[in-house]
Scaffold this active site. Structure first.
Site, PDB file in Angstrom:
ATOM      1  N   ASP A 168      -3.061  17.310  -4.197  1.00 13.42           N
ATOM      2  CA  ASP A 168      -2.438  15.999  -3.976  1.00 13.42           C
ATOM      3  C   ASP A 168      -0.941  16.057  -4.272  1.00 13.42           C
ATOM      4  O   ASP A 168      -0.479  16.922  -5.025  1.00 13.42           O
ATOM      5  CB  ASP A 168      -3.104  14.951  -4.870  1.00 13.42           C
ATOM      6  CG  ASP A 168      -2.771  13.531  -4.446  1.00 13.42           C
ATOM      7  OD1 ASP A 168      -2.655  13.301  -3.226  1.00 13.42           O
ATOM      8  OD2 ASP A 168      -2.648  12.654  -5.322  1.00 13.42           O
ATOM      9  N   GLU A 169      -0.182  15.142  -3.668  1.00 11.58           N
ATOM     10  CA  GLU A 169       1.270  15.052  -3.855  1.00 11.58           C
ATOM     11  C   GLU A 169       1.935  16.419  -3.658  1.00 11.58           C
ATOM     12  O   GLU A 169       2.785  16.854  -4.435  1.00 11.58           O
ATOM     13  CB  GLU A 169       1.605  14.484  -5.243  1.00 11.58           C
ATOM     14  CG  GLU A 169       1.025  13.112  -5.515  1.00 11.58           C
ATOM     15  CD  GLU A 169       1.614  12.000  -4.647  1.00 11.58           C
ATOM     16  OE1 GLU A 169       2.584  12.264  -3.911  1.00 11.58           O
ATOM     17  OE2 GLU A 169       1.101  10.865  -4.710  1.00 11.58           O
ATOM     18  N   CYS A 221       7.020  -7.947   7.618  1.00  6.76           N
ATOM     19  CA  CYS A 221       7.015  -7.431   8.989  1.00  6.76           C
ATOM     20  C   CYS A 221       5.606  -7.029   9.429  1.00  6.76           C
ATOM     21  O   CYS A 221       5.131  -7.423  10.483  1.00  6.76           O
ATOM     22  CB  CYS A 221       7.963  -6.234   9.081  1.00  6.76           C
ATOM     23  SG  CYS A 221       7.810  -5.258  10.589  1.00  6.76           S
ATOM     24  N   MET A 245       4.336   6.284   1.585  1.00 13.18           N
ATOM     25  CA  MET A 245       3.692   5.680   0.422  1.00 13.18           C
ATOM     26  C   MET A 245       2.780   4.535   0.865  1.00 13.18           C
ATOM     27  O   MET A 245       3.066   3.837   1.839  1.00 13.18           O
ATOM     28  CB  MET A 245       4.743   5.141  -0.547  1.00 13.18           C
ATOM     29  CG  MET A 245       5.611   6.188  -1.197  1.00 13.18           C
ATOM     30  SD  MET A 245       4.835   6.966  -2.630  1.00 13.18           S
ATOM     31  CE  MET A 245       4.943   5.646  -3.843  1.00 13.18           C
TER      32      MET A 245
END
Length: 214
Positions: free
Chosen positions: A94-95, A162, A15
């Site tokens: 898509d997806e 991070c 994601m």
């Protein structure tokens, strides 16, 4: 049969890695050289719009929603458009991880046999870091695999993350990493998911599968 078969491009990553943006950019580039295209999305993905494909940054493109459980209907959409005297050269999906795997793989192969370029974008693994839908197979079959990464959103201190290259998708439930036993398919965006590096990707309750023998 066409003179040449089509080529498969698979755009994959976690994601927030820019997969949909990459898909739209490539489709628009092909349109610019007179390659007519259509975009397909699973009907269960209504996060930003029920019809358009929308990136997390707000970029949009029109698409045809198709029943995620019946991806063979993608072929019906292509045929319907072509009956209107518009030859389709490129199909963007898509997806792709949300579509029923066997049906999507079969449909993609039919489109390639028909000489169409097919571009798919999706998550290669789910929040548990397990293979997700048809994407791992489509990546393996792709003529042009394109790996995307995000930046790890794990908070080191308040407001400091991070930021290492992230290849995993972390689901968050009530501010904590989701259990391995949560449902796999839950459509959402930043309110439910974060990109994480391997060090900071957490799946509480995930079984440890040891190899047999030896």
């Amino acid at each position: 049969m066409p003179e040449r078969k089509g080529e498969l491009t698979a755009i994959y990553g976690p994601m927030f890695s820019g997969k949909t943006g990459e898909l739209i950019d490539q489709i628009e580039s092909l349109e610019a050289v007179l390659k007519t295209s259509i975009m397909i999305k699973p009907d269960i993905d209504t996060r930003y719009d029920p019809v358009q494909i929308v990136t997390h940054s707000g970029k949009k493109i029109n698409a045809y929603p198709v029943d995620a459980k019946s991806p063979q209907k993608i072929l019906e959409v292509v045929l319907k458009v072509e009956r209107g005297n518009k030859k389709i050269h490129v199909v963007g999906i898509d997806e792709a991880q949300f579509f029923q795997p066997e049906g999507l793989i079969w449909g993609v192969e039919q489109l390639l046999e028909d000489g169409k370029a097919v571009l798919v974008a999706g998550l290669p693994t789910d929040f548990r870091d397990e293979p997700f839908g048809a994407m791992p197979v489509l990546i393996a079959k792709a003529d042009h695999p394109i790996a995307k990464t995000a930046y790890c959103k794990y908070p080191l201190t308040p407001g400091v993350y991070c930021s290492r290259p992230a290849t995993k998708t972390q689901r968050i439930v009530d501010g904590k990493p989701a259990s391995y036993f949560e449902p796999v398919v839950v459509v959402g965006a930043a309110e439910l998911y974060e990109a994480r590096c391997r060090d900071h990707h957490e799946v509480p309750g995930k079984p440890v599968n040891k190899p047999h023998g030896g």
